[in-house]
Design a protein around this motif. Sequence first.
Motif, PDB file in Angstrom:
ATOM      1  N   CYS A   1      35.438 -16.578 -10.940  1.00  0.00           N
ATOM      2  CA  CYS A   1      36.348 -15.817 -12.107  1.00  0.00           C
ATOM      3  C   CYS A   1      35.492 -14.742 -12.538  1.00  0.00           C
ATOM      4  O   CYS A   1      35.980 -13.412 -12.193  1.00  0.00           O
ATOM      5  CB  CYS A   1      36.763 -16.379 -13.261  1.00  0.00           C
ATOM      6  SG  CYS A   1      38.162 -17.652 -12.532  1.00  0.00           S
TER       7      CYS A   1
ATOM      8  N   SER B   1      33.210 -13.014 -11.137  1.00  0.00           N
ATOM      9  CA  SER B   1      32.684 -12.149 -10.037  1.00  0.00           C
ATOM     10  C   SER B   1      34.127 -11.485  -9.547  1.00  0.00           C
ATOM     11  O   SER B   1      33.979 -10.144  -9.285  1.00  0.00           O
ATOM     12  CB  SER B   1      32.359 -13.141  -8.678  1.00  0.00           C
ATOM     13  OG  SER B   1      33.264 -13.794  -7.946  1.00  0.00           O
ATOM     14  N   MET B   2      35.246 -12.106  -9.760  1.00  0.00           N
ATOM     15  CA  MET B   2      36.427 -11.489  -9.257  1.00  0.00           C
ATOM     16  C   MET B   2      36.761 -10.182 -10.384  1.00  0.00           C
ATOM     17  O   MET B   2      37.124  -9.086 -10.243  1.00  0.00           O
ATOM     18  CB  MET B   2      37.763 -12.238  -9.432  1.00  0.00           C
ATOM     19  CG  MET B   2      37.532 -13.109  -8.192  1.00  0.00           C
ATOM     20  SD  MET B   2      37.964 -12.186  -6.522  1.00  0.00           S
ATOM     21  CE  MET B   2      36.624 -12.747  -5.702  1.00  0.00           C
TER      22      MET B   2
ATOM     23  N   PHE C   1      29.904 -14.608  -6.760  1.00  0.00           N
ATOM     24  CA  PHE C   1      30.741 -15.369  -5.856  1.00  0.00           C
ATOM     25  C   PHE C   1      30.424 -16.255  -4.885  1.00  0.00           C
ATOM     26  O   PHE C   1      30.669 -17.687  -4.975  1.00  0.00           O
ATOM     27  CB  PHE C   1      31.396 -14.186  -4.949  1.00  0.00           C
ATOM     28  CG  PHE C   1      32.432 -14.691  -4.064  1.00  0.00           C
ATOM     29  CD1 PHE C   1      33.751 -14.648  -4.347  1.00  0.00           C
ATOM     30  CD2 PHE C   1      32.303 -14.970  -2.773  1.00  0.00           C
ATOM     31  CE1 PHE C   1      34.843 -15.071  -3.558  1.00  0.00           C
ATOM     32  CE2 PHE C   1      33.380 -15.217  -1.834  1.00  0.00           C
ATOM     33  CZ  PHE C   1      34.896 -15.467  -2.458  1.00  0.00           C
TER      34      PHE C   1
END
Length: 69
Positions: free
Chosen positions: A41, A43-44, A12
């Motif tokens: 993306c 990390s999400m 992130f």
Amino acid sequence: MILSFIIFLALFIGGMWVMGISFEITGFEALLFCTGLAMFCLSMAWIMRATRSGATRRSNNWDGGPATN
């Protein structure tokens, strides 16, 4: 769980940092920006998959029924 949080935080913060420096580096702006966006993306996706509820797991269907594999 701690390891998942460390990986999430590294991706992130790293993604935000790479997107930020992409405007300072000449010649590779688009590549760096896309790399930072991909890290953000990932990390999400990582944290959504790693949580206890598992927001992306198929066993947790919205209707509460069995998984459809």
